[in-house]
Scaffold this active site. Sequence first.
Site, mmCIF file in Angstrom:
data_model
loop_
_atom_site.group_PDB
_atom_site.id
_atom_site.type_symbol
_atom_site.label_atom_id
_atom_site.label_comp_id
_atom_site.label_asym_id
_atom_site.label_seq_id
_atom_site.Cartn_x
_atom_site.Cartn_y
_atom_site.Cartn_z
ATOM 1 N N ASP A 257 -0.612 16.030 -14.685
ATOM 2 C CA ASP A 257 -0.430 14.836 -14.022
ATOM 3 C C ASP A 257 -0.742 14.782 -12.632
ATOM 4 O OD1 ASP A 257 0.249 13.951 -16.693
ATOM 5 O OD2 ASP A 257 2.576 14.369 -16.165
ATOM 6 N N TYR B 73 6.104 26.304 -16.126
ATOM 7 C CA TYR B 73 6.305 25.281 -15.271
ATOM 8 C C TYR B 73 7.697 25.252 -14.501
ATOM 9 C CZ TYR B 73 2.628 22.887 -18.126
ATOM 10 O OH TYR B 73 1.613 22.754 -18.877
ATOM 11 N N ASP C 4 8.281 9.949 -15.311
ATOM 12 C CA ASP C 4 8.503 10.422 -13.989
ATOM 13 C C ASP C 4 8.700 9.238 -12.871
ATOM 14 O OD1 ASP C 4 5.962 9.482 -13.398
ATOM 15 O OD2 ASP C 4 4.826 11.231 -14.333
ATOM 16 N N ARG D 295 7.729 16.170 -18.959
ATOM 17 C CA ARG D 295 8.303 14.733 -18.614
ATOM 18 C C ARG D 295 9.087 14.591 -19.763
ATOM 19 N NH1 ARG D 295 4.181 10.528 -18.485
ATOM 20 N NH2 ARG D 295 2.395 12.177 -19.095
#
Length: 220
Positions: free
Chosen positions: A39, A67, A81, A172
């Site tokens: 993203d 992540y 987000d 997310r």
Amino acid sequence: MNGIILPVDKPAGWTSFDVVAKLRSGLRWRKVGHAGTLDPMATGLLIVLFGECTSSSDEFMDLGKQYRGVVKLGVTTSTDDLDGDIISERPVNWDEVLVRNIVSSFRGEILQRPPAISAIKVNGERSYKIARSGKELSLEPRPVKIHEITVVELSCPFVTIEVTCGKGTYIRSIARDIGELLGCGGSLAKLRRTSIGDYQVEDAWRIEDALRVPEFRGQR
């Protein structure tokens, strides 16, 4: 040179396509792609493929990914987000033991509902296009695998997590669902991809540095 595999450290604010377009133009390759979208708000490892190496995209997509993300509790948004429009804000009933237990509950094979703002296709159309047109959209949950998920830091209302997962996982969605289980809502505040298979972000190239390497240049 028939092709190269270039690990890049994507900066915040760039789309994955922005990175591909910049490197395609600057390094003079006709055929350039990437193996796994990040993203715009996210940073970290993006595998960029040039020339004949673009055919190996699926192999990279199947690799495990790691992540580090920061969840902000007490707020929900249209995109799950902090880049999205705020939908609700609620007080956070902070309980560190409960937070850790809820985060741990995501470990293993789970059903995850993807964000409406995503590239998943619904009847041939990208879901983000449907959602942004104002139409009601709720994607069906799908199985994903979370190999490991741990709490790295707690500082109300922020929860920093580290996630190792299989393909198709949305961090997310994890942020949103942690907030839902805590009863206050949650959204992803920061995200950095640190590894894809054996590729580590510490070994990745900054875009501006990669553009200066003559050996990376192809031919139009």
